[in-house]
Design an enzyme around this catalytic site. Structure first.
Site, PDB file in Angstrom:
ATOM      1  N   ASP A   1       0.722  -1.110   0.036  1.00 16.54           N
ATOM      2  CA  ASP A   1      -0.056  -0.045  -0.131  1.00 16.54           C
ATOM      3  C   ASP A   1       0.917   1.126  -0.124  1.00 16.54           C
ATOM      4  O   ASP A   1       0.613   2.177  -0.713  1.00 16.54           O
ATOM      5  CB  ASP A   1      -0.804   0.082   1.289  1.00 16.54           C
ATOM      6  CG  ASP A   1      -1.875  -1.132   1.168  1.00 16.54           C
ATOM      7  OD1 ASP A   1      -2.098  -1.735   0.119  1.00 16.54           O
ATOM      8  OD2 ASP A   1      -2.585  -1.181   2.176  1.00 16.54           O
ATOM      9  N   GLN A   2       2.093   1.227   0.638  1.00 15.67           N
ATOM     10  CA  GLN A   2       2.875   2.329   0.867  1.00 15.67           C
ATOM     11  C   GLN A   2       3.420   2.690  -0.485  1.00 15.67           C
ATOM     12  O   GLN A   2       3.365   3.924  -0.914  1.00 15.67           O
ATOM     13  CB  GLN A   2       4.042   2.337   1.862  1.00 15.67           C
ATOM     14  CG  GLN A   2       3.245   2.134   3.290  1.00 15.67           C
ATOM     15  CD  GLN A   2       2.970   0.787   3.707  1.00 15.67           C
ATOM     16  OE1 GLN A   2       2.714  -0.111   3.039  1.00 15.67           O
ATOM     17  NE2 GLN A   2       2.740   0.908   5.041  1.00 15.67           N
TER      18      GLN A   2
ATOM     19  N   ILE B   1     -11.633   8.685   1.533  1.00 15.89           N
ATOM     20  CA  ILE B   1     -11.322   9.282   2.332  1.00 15.89           C
ATOM     21  C   ILE B   1      -9.749  10.133   1.874  1.00 15.89           C
ATOM     22  O   ILE B   1      -9.048   9.623   1.242  1.00 15.89           O
ATOM     23  CB  ILE B   1     -11.048   8.900   3.578  1.00 15.89           C
ATOM     24  CG1 ILE B   1     -11.998   8.104   4.273  1.00 15.89           C
ATOM     25  CG2 ILE B   1     -10.630   9.964   4.824  1.00 15.89           C
ATOM     26  CD1 ILE B   1     -11.953   7.421   5.582  1.00 15.89           C
TER      27      ILE B   1
ATOM     28  N   LYS C   1      -8.149   4.256  11.367  1.00 16.68           N
ATOM     29  CA  LYS C   1      -8.423   3.919   9.956  1.00 16.68           C
ATOM     30  C   LYS C   1      -8.344   2.371  10.046  1.00 16.68           C
ATOM     31  O   LYS C   1      -7.175   2.069   9.557  1.00 16.68           O
ATOM     32  CB  LYS C   1      -7.668   5.091   9.142  1.00 16.68           C
ATOM     33  CG  LYS C   1      -8.251   4.632   7.537  1.00 16.68           C
ATOM     34  CD  LYS C   1      -7.382   5.756   6.734  1.00 16.68           C
ATOM     35  CE  LYS C   1      -8.175   5.360   5.199  1.00 16.68           C
ATOM     36  NZ  LYS C   1      -7.681   4.163   4.629  1.00 16.68           N
TER      37      LYS C   1
ATOM     38  N   LYS D   1      -2.090  10.154   7.817  1.00 17.52           N
ATOM     39  CA  LYS D   1      -1.061   8.958   7.710  1.00 17.52           C
ATOM     40  C   LYS D   1       0.460   9.429   7.739  1.00 17.52           C
ATOM     41  O   LYS D   1       0.786  10.692   7.122  1.00 17.52           O
ATOM     42  CB  LYS D   1      -1.225   8.351   5.972  1.00 17.52           C
ATOM     43  CG  LYS D   1      -2.632   7.698   5.861  1.00 17.52           C
ATOM     44  CD  LYS D   1      -2.149   6.887   4.635  1.00 17.52           C
ATOM     45  CE  LYS D   1      -3.442   5.802   4.511  1.00 17.52           C
ATOM     46  NZ  LYS D   1      -3.177   4.753   3.398  1.00 17.52           N
TER      47      LYS D   1
HETATM   48  N1  NAD Z   1      -1.160  -2.141  -2.719  1.00 12.28           N
HETATM   49  C1  NAD Z   1      -1.847  -1.861  -4.017  1.00 12.28           C
HETATM   50  O1  NAD Z   1      -1.601  -1.904  -4.831  1.00 12.28           O
HETATM   51  C2  NAD Z   1      -3.069  -0.861  -3.786  1.00 12.28           C
HETATM   52  C3  NAD Z   1      -3.832  -0.497  -4.639  1.00 12.28           C
HETATM   53  C4  NAD Z   1      -4.953   0.256  -4.747  1.00 12.28           C
HETATM   54  C5  NAD Z   1      -5.288   0.921  -3.407  1.00 12.28           C
HETATM   55  N2  NAD Z   1      -4.546   0.447  -2.277  1.00 12.28           N
HETATM   56  C6  NAD Z   1      -4.788   1.033  -0.930  1.00 12.28           C
HETATM   57  O2  NAD Z   1      -6.050   1.327  -0.679  1.00 12.28           O
HETATM   58  C7  NAD Z   1      -6.088   2.407  -0.076  1.00 12.28           C
HETATM   59  C8  NAD Z   1      -7.128   3.613  -0.747  1.00 12.28           C
HETATM   60  O3  NAD Z   1      -8.054   2.601  -1.120  1.00 12.28           O
HETATM   61  P1  NAD Z   1      -9.625   3.331  -0.741  1.00 12.28           P
HETATM   62  O4  NAD Z   1     -10.015   4.419  -1.458  1.00 12.28           O
HETATM   63  O5  NAD Z   1     -10.360   2.157  -1.036  1.00 12.28           O
HETATM   64  O6  NAD Z   1      -9.541   3.420   0.885  1.00 12.28           O
HETATM   65  P2  NAD Z   1      -9.384   4.890   1.326  1.00 12.28           P
HETATM   66  O7  NAD Z   1      -7.892   4.644   2.062  1.00 12.28           O
HETATM   67  O8  NAD Z   1      -9.498   5.979   0.934  1.00 12.28           O
HETATM   68  O9  NAD Z   1     -10.131   4.712   2.638  1.00 12.28           O
HETATM   69  C9  NAD Z   1     -11.547   4.879   2.594  1.00 12.28           C
HETATM   70  C10 NAD Z   1     -12.203   3.935   3.250  1.00 12.28           C
HETATM   71  O10 NAD Z   1     -11.842   3.696   4.622  1.00 12.28           O
HETATM   72  C11 NAD Z   1     -12.561   3.024   5.479  1.00 12.28           C
HETATM   73  N3  NAD Z   1     -12.396   3.201   6.779  1.00 12.28           N
HETATM   74  C12 NAD Z   1     -11.391   2.702   7.740  1.00 12.28           C
HETATM   75  N4  NAD Z   1     -11.643   3.171   8.561  1.00 12.28           N
HETATM   76  C13 NAD Z   1     -12.392   4.105   8.891  1.00 12.28           C
HETATM   77  C14 NAD Z   1     -12.960   5.008   9.929  1.00 12.28           C
HETATM   78  N5  NAD Z   1     -12.366   4.878  10.927  1.00 12.28           N
HETATM   79  N6  NAD Z   1     -13.921   5.790   9.557  1.00 12.28           N
HETATM   80  C15 NAD Z   1     -14.409   5.893   8.114  1.00 12.28           C
HETATM   81  N7  NAD Z   1     -14.062   5.073   7.239  1.00 12.28           N
HETATM   82  C16 NAD Z   1     -13.178   4.150   7.625  1.00 12.28           C
HETATM   83  C17 NAD Z   1     -14.085   3.139   4.643  1.00 12.28           C
HETATM   84  O11 NAD Z   1     -14.552   2.043   4.203  1.00 12.28           O
HETATM   85  C18 NAD Z   1     -13.720   4.139   3.521  1.00 12.28           C
HETATM   86  O12 NAD Z   1     -14.349   3.683   2.433  1.00 12.28           O
HETATM   87  C19 NAD Z   1      -4.683   3.025   0.194  1.00 12.28           C
HETATM   88  O13 NAD Z   1      -4.340   2.867   1.389  1.00 12.28           O
HETATM   89  C20 NAD Z   1      -4.023   2.186  -0.909  1.00 12.28           C
HETATM   90  O14 NAD Z   1      -2.684   2.019  -0.134  1.00 12.28           O
HETATM   91  C21 NAD Z   1      -3.454  -0.385  -2.386  1.00 12.28           C
END
Ligand code: NAD
Ligand code: ZN
Length: 630
Positions: A45-46, A90, A127, A286
């Site tokens: 993710d990082q 978010i 989160k 973060k």
């Molecule tokens: N490793 C990879 O290749 C890869 C690829 C795509 C995305 N990602 C990861 O996915 C994340 C971004 O994706 P996203 O848009 O799905 O998520 P986000 O990080 O934007 O988080 C939004 C989600 O956080 C959740 N959430 C968790 N705790 C919460 C809290 N306390 N209050 C409210 N909501 C909360 C909710 O479900 C909300 O939909 C990033 O951290 C990214 O690193 C990783």
């Protein structure tokens, strides 16, 4: 699409983001995201957030991936169902600075609705780093595109419990796995918790491990309303920010990848609203460490298409801004020589704007190894100011291969002519792009390409000729020094492509943005490519001619040089409208701001757009008005 080979190399950082075109970078982000959503992430993710998405944000801030919810892909075969409530991503902040800007925005909105600043209530929650879902008490949905998700109620049918044995129907939350449990029982079989979480949801039968995790209540659905919270005023948040973050991060025994701050006051939330990707009343913090001292493992010279030798520096793997960095470029050998960038030296590494790892200085120098000869053609290298350079420009294999690959990369309307293919062609005496266009299937087959591959390659060559491409892009593809995409576009706003080779220094220097030195370099750089240009030009590429500025100026319509936004349904496709507008000197934007002159409206226009236009004092005209003015 990017080949598997390139995807693998990117994943292992054998190719760095700065070697990619914007489109390629966007493609890689999409591929990584889909793999992630399918429960099989290919990068951490990082790395996704700090290297790739950050680079995309830097280079193509309007990319759809950044503006809307990241797509879930086809990992859920079920048809999509409307979510009971919209679920958004978010917005993220990586520094106190970004958080304090968010607080400023809160205050501003509070003032607009007459809410006292000390009455703003904030809450902070961990989160959760799980798999987002929405439980309406009857069904469980994935987040999907934020509006429509997939029905994954089967997870509850499989016995999944709600955190704290709470009732169903508590709304949005995440499917999570206890951290201590994952580390103890699952870490040896799953690289990331995400791989395991996805297995709970997939249609195929549960593994024994997954069944056990459900029975042990280690795998759970955690509704956000059940999260422990910190709450207080903005003043308290400002005063104790670090403490709050440290405290919230360890509140639960689940993976947490940040702290979510949000407004509690309902009226303030309504006032702030949302865009397509996130609520403005919510932000996730973060942490981000963006400087590190790192040991150098090796320094290897690499020859680029221009003959410059780049030191590629292999580093001891280091976590920086949350990403593992194993390689960086040293830019030029001047740095190696002057600062002692040798094996065993220690360097200070930063991620400028969170993007490309950069070596800023050598903290502890070591003896260096300056190559005498070109690693590709073995000719003696020469210093050109800071750059160690191979001046065997006509015959150095790496330069010839690099130039040919560059042509196809910049043209960007073809596939398959990457470094690997070009190297193979080189081995069969191909030395120029025009020779490549003269090839046929039989030639390629004799060179050892498979029949199908050969056919594909020829199809791609034909495609690159027939698919329309801007004339400035075509010119830039020749890779003349100082003739990148931007300069070529500028140049062709003043002179036709066919006249470029006859221009003298003065004519170029007269163009705004071209210094005398640049003009000189361009004139000289054009001479050696003239023949190759003519040979290729004869293949009849479908070139879109850039309009000359002087012709544009004679286009004396009222909207010339004005900035407009189109909205609503119109009689032509948006794409055609935009293209045409640009071709007659109108600047087209997508969002309304004070900089916009006109909002042009078609049918079915959202009230929001009109309100925005009012707010920023932007004049509104109908499509018919618009057409009559141009
Ligand atoms: N490793 C990879 O290749 C890869 C690829 C795509 C995305 N990602 C990861 O996915 C994340 C971004 O994706 P996203 O848009 O799905 O998520 P986000 O990080 O934007 O988080 C939004 C989600 O956080 C959740 N959430 C968790 N705790 C919460 C809290 N306390 N209050 C409210 N909501 C909360 C909710 O479900 C909300 O939909 C990033 O951290 C990214 O690193 C990783
Ligand atoms: Zn060389």
């Amino acid at each position: 699409m990017l080949s598997q080979d390139i995807v693998d190399k990117l994943t292992h950082q054998e190719i760095l983001t700065d070697e990619l075109l914007d489109e390629e970078l966007a493609q890689f982000c999409q591929i990584a995201n889909l793999a992630y959503r399918a429960g099989k992430p290919i990068i951490s993710d990082q790395d996704y957030d700090f290297i790739y998405l950050a680079a995309l944000k830097d280079r193509d801030p309007n990319n759809l991936l950044l503006k809307s919810i990241e797509p879930e892909g086809w990992s859920f075969s079920e048809e999509k169902v409307l979510l009971p409530k919209e679920m958004l991503s978010i917005d993220k902040a990586y520094s106190w600075g970004e958080i304090s800007k968010w607080i400023e925005r809160l205050k501003k909105s509070a003032m607009q609705i007459g809410l006292g600043l000390s009455d703003i209530q904030i809450k902070a929650t961990p989160k959760l780093d799980g798999f987002a879902g929405f439980d309406d008490g009857n069904r469980l949905y994935t987040r999907g595109d934020g509006k429509k998700g997939s029905d994954i109620s089967r997870v509850f049918e499989r016995g999944l419990c709600v955190f704290n044995d709470a009732k169903r129907g508590l709304g949005a939350g995440e499917i999570v796995i206890k951290k201590s449990y994952f580390e103890k029982y699952l870490a040896h079989s799953f690289e990331y918790p995400r791989n395991f979480q996805a297995s709970l949801i997939k249609e195929k039968a549960l593994s024994e491990q997954a069944q056990k995790a459900i029975i042990d209540k280690a795998a759970l659905f955690f509704p956000f309303v059940q999260l422990p919270i910190w709450s207080g005023s903005t003043a308290e948040m400002v005063a104790k920010f670090d403490q709050i973050v440290a405290q919230v991060l360890v509140m639960v025994d689940f993976d947490v990848d940040g702290v979510v701050f949000e407004v509690i006051n309902a009226d303030l939330k309504t006032q702030m609203g949302a865009n397509r990707k996130f609520h403005r009343w919510q932000i996730a913090f973060k942490e981000n460490k963006d400087k590190a001292h790192v040991k150098v493992l090796s320094v290897t010279p690499q020859v680029g298409r221009s003959g410059k030798i780049t030191p590629v520096v292999e580093l001891e793997p280091t976590l920086l801004s949350g990403a593992t960095i194993v390689r960086a470029t040293g830019h030029h050998y001047g740095l190696v020589k002057e600062q002692g960038l040798g094996v065993g030296s220690v360097v200070e590494l930063t991620r400028s704007g969170l993007v490309i790892p950069k070596i800023i200085s050598v903290l502890k120098p070591m003896p260096v190894d300056i190559p005498d000869n070109c690693p590709s053609c073995s000719k003696l290298l020469v210093w050109e100011s800071d750059f160690l350079t191979c001046i065997n420009r006509k015959n150095c294999p790496a330069q010839i291969v690099g130039k040919m690959a560059y042509f196809f990369k910049i043209l960007a309307n073809n596939d398959g002519f990457g470094i690997v293919t070009i190297k193979k062609l080189y081995a069969y005496d191909i030395r120029s792009v025009s020779q490549i266009y003269a090839l046929n299937i039989e030639h390629l087959v004799t060179m050892g390409f498979g029949e199908k591959t050969s056919m594909n390659l020829i199809n791609q060559l034909n495609r690159s000729v027939s698919e329309q491409v801007e004339d400035w892009r075509f010119l830039a593809a020749f890779g003349v020094h100082r003739m990148g995409l931007g300069n070529c576009e500028n140049l062709l706003k003043f002179h036709y492509l066919n006249d470029i080779f006859n221009l003298n220094l003065e004519q170029i220097a007269n163009i705004d943005g071209f210094a005398e030195l640049t003009a000189q370099i361009i004139v000289q750089g054009l001479i050696p490519i003239a023949d190759e240009f003519n040979r290729l030009y004869r293949y009849g590429f479908n070139l879109e001619t850039t309009l000359l500025t002087k012709n544009l100026q004679t286009l004396a319509h009222e909207l010339f040089d004005k900035r407009i936004v189109f909205t609503g349904k119109m009689s032509y496709s948006r794409n055609d409208m935009k293209k045409h507008a640009k071709s007659i000197g109108i600047k087209v934007s997508i969002t309304i701001s004070a900089k916009i002159d006109y909002l042009v409206i078609g049918d079915k226009v959202g009230q929001k757009k009109i309100q925005d236009a009012e707010k920023f004092g932007v004049a509104v005209m109908t499509e018919a008005d618009y057409l009559s003015k141009i």
